[in-house]
Write a protein that holds these residues in place. Sequence first.
Motif, short mmCIF file in Angstrom:
data_model
loop_
_atom_site.label_atom_id
_atom_site.label_comp_id
_atom_site.label_asym_id
_atom_site.label_seq_id
_atom_site.Cartn_x
_atom_site.Cartn_y
_atom_site.Cartn_z
N GLU A 19 0.65 -1.28 -0.05
CA GLU A 19 0.03 0.09 0.14
C GLU A 19 0.78 1.18 0.07
N ALA A 20 1.81 1.18 0.77
CA ALA A 20 2.94 2.41 0.79
C ALA A 20 3.44 2.82 -0.45
N SER A 21 4.01 1.71 -1.09
CA SER A 21 4.71 2.15 -2.40
C SER A 21 3.57 2.65 -3.57
N PHE A 22 2.39 2.11 -3.59
CA PHE A 22 1.35 2.84 -4.52
C PHE A 22 0.91 4.30 -3.94
N GLU A 115 0.20 -4.78 -8.09
CA GLU A 115 0.60 -5.55 -6.93
C GLU A 115 -0.61 -5.24 -5.86
N LEU A 116 -1.13 -4.12 -5.61
CA LEU A 116 -2.19 -3.91 -4.96
C LEU A 116 -3.27 -4.72 -5.38
N ILE A 117 -3.78 -4.64 -6.60
CA ILE A 117 -5.16 -5.17 -7.06
C ILE A 117 -4.80 -6.76 -7.01
N LYS A 118 -3.77 -7.27 -7.19
CA LYS A 118 -3.50 -8.90 -7.05
C LYS A 118 -3.58 -9.15 -5.55
#
Length: 489
Positions: A19-22, A115-118
């Motif tokens: 979450e932080a990366s996005f 990555e978040l969606i996956k």
Amino acid sequence: MNSLDSYPSELTENREQIEASFIFCLWKNPDLYDDYKKEIRADRDLLTEDGKFYYTLGLEMCNMNYRSFDDASIFSYIEGKDAIKNGFIRRGGIKTVDEIKSVLNEENIDTYFDELIKSNMLLQLYDKGFNVAKELDKFKKMTSSQLYSYFEYQLDNVFLGRGAGIKIEDLDLGDDFIDSIKNGEEMGLSYAEAAPLLNYHTLGLHKSNVQVFGGFSGTGKTSFCIRTHVMPILDQGEKITIIANEMNKRAWQHMFMATILSSKIGYYGLPRKKQKMGNLNEEQFNKLKEAKKYYEDHYKGRIKFAKIYDYSINDVKRIMRKMAKQGFGYMLYDTFKAEDASSATVTGELVEASKQLLQVAEKENIGIIITMQLAIYMENTRYLTAACLSNAKGVKEIVSELVLTRPLWEDEFPGKKYDVKPYRFKKDSKGKYTKTKEYLELDPNKKYRLVFLDKTRNDEGETVILFQFDGAWNKWTELGYCTPKHQRT
């Protein structure tokens, strides 16, 4: 999704980092919020409290037209908002934000978003009972699209050919196919008694198909279908359900009574208008009872009538499926329209609805006849085609037969400017048709209808047949062919 602590630890590992990366790519370039704010909702797609906090704070600032989240901008926005300010400071303030932003490259935001969606997809699959933890190492190496394709493939393997509406088999020209040709099994239910030429070109009424009969308002669409389709269906022992959204039951009863009186009893002394006026003489009353007896002896119990009060295609499908299970092999839907005629997507809705009706016809093995009203602004068109369906031209590609009708105009009678040259083929001494044309004389005091076969899957289209129409008794007499001009007035 549920709360973060309701999932197995292996499924939420590194969730804070994901979450932080996005989110901090968005903070690094706030213009990116415009690309993702419709895709991500904090209360639906984020699980960590820090993630929800930073994403929501950044979105609020973006909506206030902050285009750079520098120290001064952040403190300017949170000043006076004690809850937000305290939460920001408690999480490390500007120092934490700057440290995370410094190690991120905003050009990788698509990867972080994927990555978040996956991760969310895996958690939702877990909620649905899938044991995703079992193959988690494999899933970690996939993109969200690859994960979707993987599960789609697994479901296809389970359901394909097992009740999911799909059947895959060899396309062999076997003995069963040869026998079906020999036995004439490709022929539909014949309506040659009422319209031999039209029946010849369409090879009858076919189950697992949808056919359309279209006409302008008041041209006799429903009357034609009753005489040429419904009566032959009943005469051959089949059952039919009529689904109507315009005329009520009593109007249909009058039409059936007029049709039985003229076509079965051979009586023309009680037209539809006189039926409604009452005050019958003895002969008329006796013929009325004779027609009633004919109905009870031949048709009773094999016609159902369903009145619907809107244009919901879902209601229509439910009725058709229900009646098909009760042995009703044919359906007449009068009139096929969009649920919202003013909708900007009316074209797509009609085409999609016709696809859904075809699916019902194929799955239930029923024949569906639908009437449609042609576009008013096309009323001066001499040669009718699918273009006259206006907002539903694409329906032609889905249905098996498209038949359209209009009245014969005064300037189209023999000898007039736009003579349609009505003719029939002569028969030889053995009663077989020859290629010799016999031109017909028409009575200007009688009414005629041109019936355009625009499409059929059983013969060539672009055939025009001439009928004499007597509306008082719902009598349709097929006369022969004609050749109207390809132009508008």
